[in-house]
Design an enzyme around this catalytic site. Structure first.
Site, PDB file in Angstrom:
ATOM      1  N   ASP A 178       1.176  -0.872   0.178  1.00 46.38           N
ATOM      2  CA  ASP A 178      -0.372   0.380  -0.257  1.00 46.38           C
ATOM      3  C   ASP A 178       0.787   1.142  -0.138  1.00 46.38           C
ATOM      4  O   ASP A 178       2.587   1.375   0.496  1.00 46.38           O
ATOM      5  CB  ASP A 178      -1.319   0.305   1.306  1.00 46.38           C
ATOM      6  CG  ASP A 178       0.334  -0.492   2.416  1.00 46.38           C
ATOM      7  OD1 ASP A 178       0.533  -0.958   2.738  1.00 46.38           O
ATOM      8  OD2 ASP A 178      -0.558   1.105   3.772  1.00 46.38           O
ATOM      9  N   GLU A 242       0.477  -1.562   5.554  1.00 50.69           N
ATOM     10  CA  GLU A 242       1.491  -0.416   6.561  1.00 50.69           C
ATOM     11  C   GLU A 242       0.729   1.264   6.872  1.00 50.69           C
ATOM     12  O   GLU A 242       0.977   1.349   7.862  1.00 50.69           O
ATOM     13  CB  GLU A 242       2.758  -0.601   6.195  1.00 50.69           C
ATOM     14  CG  GLU A 242       3.736   0.188   6.920  1.00 50.69           C
ATOM     15  CD  GLU A 242       4.592   0.941   6.885  1.00 50.69           C
ATOM     16  OE1 GLU A 242       4.857   1.529   7.872  1.00 50.69           O
ATOM     17  OE2 GLU A 242       3.334   1.734   5.704  1.00 50.69           O
TER      18      GLU A 242
END
Length: 529
Positions: A178, A242
């Site tokens: 991400d 994350e």
């Protein structure tokens, strides 16, 4: 190395002496420094600073007296590339760029900010990596064991293992699929397409962290192609969630499910830092909000109002004084080369709207705490909550500013229903304890073979090395360390453009990163049993 440790210890002691001087020193008039905040009036914090601090410092137990050193080494000899026969020392730059191009093309769908309602589809990035590695997978007759680990639909983690003949391991985790959101209007390039300009590769995620994903994909592909016989198994985990700090879908759940149990026996490299150096420590992060309530009144009569701005100023003075007394500079911070120790400060302030001739009834201060890894988040939360409670309990003892301002109004001042006679401060943490633990700071183990190999590998690749610690925060790393993993940290992007406009990485630095990773694994293979 011993001399460096001694110097670091001296520096840490000097910091502590400075705090002691502040707390107990005399000024040129013979007054205690704590007694001169207001002329002839003892500082409001003084009564709280007379007894020893009560924090626990649980992180001190068992920690060695070593310090960060650029001279650390695992073996006297340089890395022996023959430990990985057939594996190229050079990065396949064409494959790296094309893999990164595919990943950046998906970055619009990898943006992550839960507070804004933006949720990524990491499965898109995982699919790219799996397709590139598929020819070398066990399903295709190759050596790579590929596992897609999904704990929420569309939110893939990807574990890839190159098996060795022994029980020892080396692992690379933390490189995440991400990315933070990008506003194309503020970029001079399309953030969702890779732009190559000379050595620079531009696009959202090139540094944080799709560049690392592409780098490790290249390394795994090279292992699958060359099939070197090694003792240590090499495990790579690409993770989801994350950037959003989400729980129960990324590496935390991978650990909870026991999918990383085998890597507790060796170094675990968190590949999500920057600037091509070993990162030896991070700070924890806790955000807070302090609402200060007073009484609205005409500014010509300060004796009949409670000035929330002055209350906020007084409260912050007391709370900060007490914080720095309980969490002073720690000697290990100098040993780990932190620029600062723990600090608590306001970063924003807002007041109730009104006229300039009105005493403001409500002021809210926002700020954060950056906590040294040598203190625990549980301790700081407990202590700050105590500061607030005791401030409210003792509010009548605080005189306010000048002879007229008061935080508790006398009984002869009439107040209406719903109005306060006594001021009040309310603390709100911007997150729960699980969140604070998620972002807790870490100090890596300097005596582990993983740290020594990392420093040596960087030094050999770059003809020098400069290990460092940062006061920024990384999620999850302390959690894994506490779970028994030997977490070490490194990264190869550009700190200056992390989460920034026109984010980029350097192709030549990524090529050196490949060499560093290969040297690292060769050094560890040399000492494998």
């Amino acid at each position: 190395m011993a001399v460096e440790c001694l110097l670091s210890a001296v520096a840490g002691a000097a910091c502590l002496k400075g705090v002691e001087k502040l707390l107990a020193g005399k000024n040129s008039h013979g007054q205690n420094e704590l007694e001169i905040a207001s002329p002839g009036v003892m500082s409001p914090s003084a009564k709280y600073l007379m007894s020893p601090p009560t924090h626990l410092r649980r992180e001190e137990s068992g920690r060695t007296a070593e310090c960060v050193s650029k001279d650390a080494f695992l073996t006297r000899a340089m890395a022996d590339f023959e430990k990985f026969p057939g594996v190229s020392q050079s990065l396949d730059k064409t494959f790296f760029v094309e893999t990164l191009r595919k990943l950046i093309a998906e970055s619009k769908y990898l943006q992550n900010n839960p507070r804004l309602g933006i949720h990524p589809e990491e499965q898109r990035a995982a699919a790219i990596v799996m397709k590139e590695l598929e020819p070398f997978s066990t399903k295709a007759g190759g050596p790579l064991v590929i596992e897609e680990l999904v704990y929420k639909p569309g939110r893939s983690n990807l574990k890839v293992t190159y098996p060795g003949s022994g029980k020892e391991t080396v692992a690379f985790v933390g490189s995440h699929f991400d990315v933070v959101p990008a506003d194309p209007e503020t970029w001079s390039k399309d953030p969702f397409q890779l732009t190559v300009e000379g050595d620079n590769l531009y696009g959202r995620g090139t540094t944080d962290c799709l560049g690392h994903v592409a780098l490790l994909t290249c390394f795994l592909r090279e292992l699958g192609r060359a099939k070197p016989k090694v003792k240590r198994s090499i495990v790579v985990l690409f993770i989801a969630g994350e950037e959003g700090g989400e729980k129960h879908l990324g590496v935390d759940e991978v650990v909870n499910k026991g999918k990383l149990d085998e890597i507790r026996g060796g170094p675990v490299y968190w590949v999500d830092c920057s600037d091509s150096q070993p990162c030896c420590g991070t700070a924890g992060a806790l955000s807070w909000s302090l609402k200060c309530k007073g009484r609205l009144f005409h500014s010509g009569f300060p004796n009949k109002g409670i000035n929330s701005i002055e209350l906020a100023n007084e409260a912050m003075t007391v709370i900060q004084d007490r914080f720095y007394y309980d969490f002073p500079p720690h000697p290990q911070e100098a040993a780990y080369q932190f620029a600062t120790g723990s600090h608590m400060k306001p970063t924003q302030i807002e007041c109730a709207k009104g006229s300039f001739n009105q005493i403001c009834p409500e002021t809210t201060v926002h700020g954060d705490i950056r906590l040294s890894p040598f203190y625990e988040v549980e301790d700081v939360v407990q202590r700050v909550e105590e500061y607030v409670k005791e401030f409210n309990d003792d509010l009548a003892e605080f005189a306010g500013k000048g002879p007229w301002s008061k935080f508790v109004l006398p009984s002869d001042v009439a107040v209406q229903d719903g109005e306060l006679r006594s001021g009040k401060i309310e603390l709100k943490w911007m997150g729960d304890m699980d969140t604070f633990r998620l972002y807790a700071g870490i100090a890596v183990k300097l005596d582990s073979e993983g740290h020594k190999a990392l420093v040596q590998a960087f030094r050999e690749t770059n003809a020098g090395v400069a290990p460092f610690s940062v006061n920024g925060s990384l999620p999850l790393v302390k959690m894994m360390q506490k779970a028994g993993f030997d977490i070490q940290m490194c990264g190869f992007g550009k700190m200056a453009v992390y989460h920034g406009v026109n984010e980029y990485c350097s192709l030549n630095e990524m090529a050196k990163a490949h060499e560093t990773i290969l040297r690292l694994t060769c050094l560890l293979e040399t000492v494998s049993k």
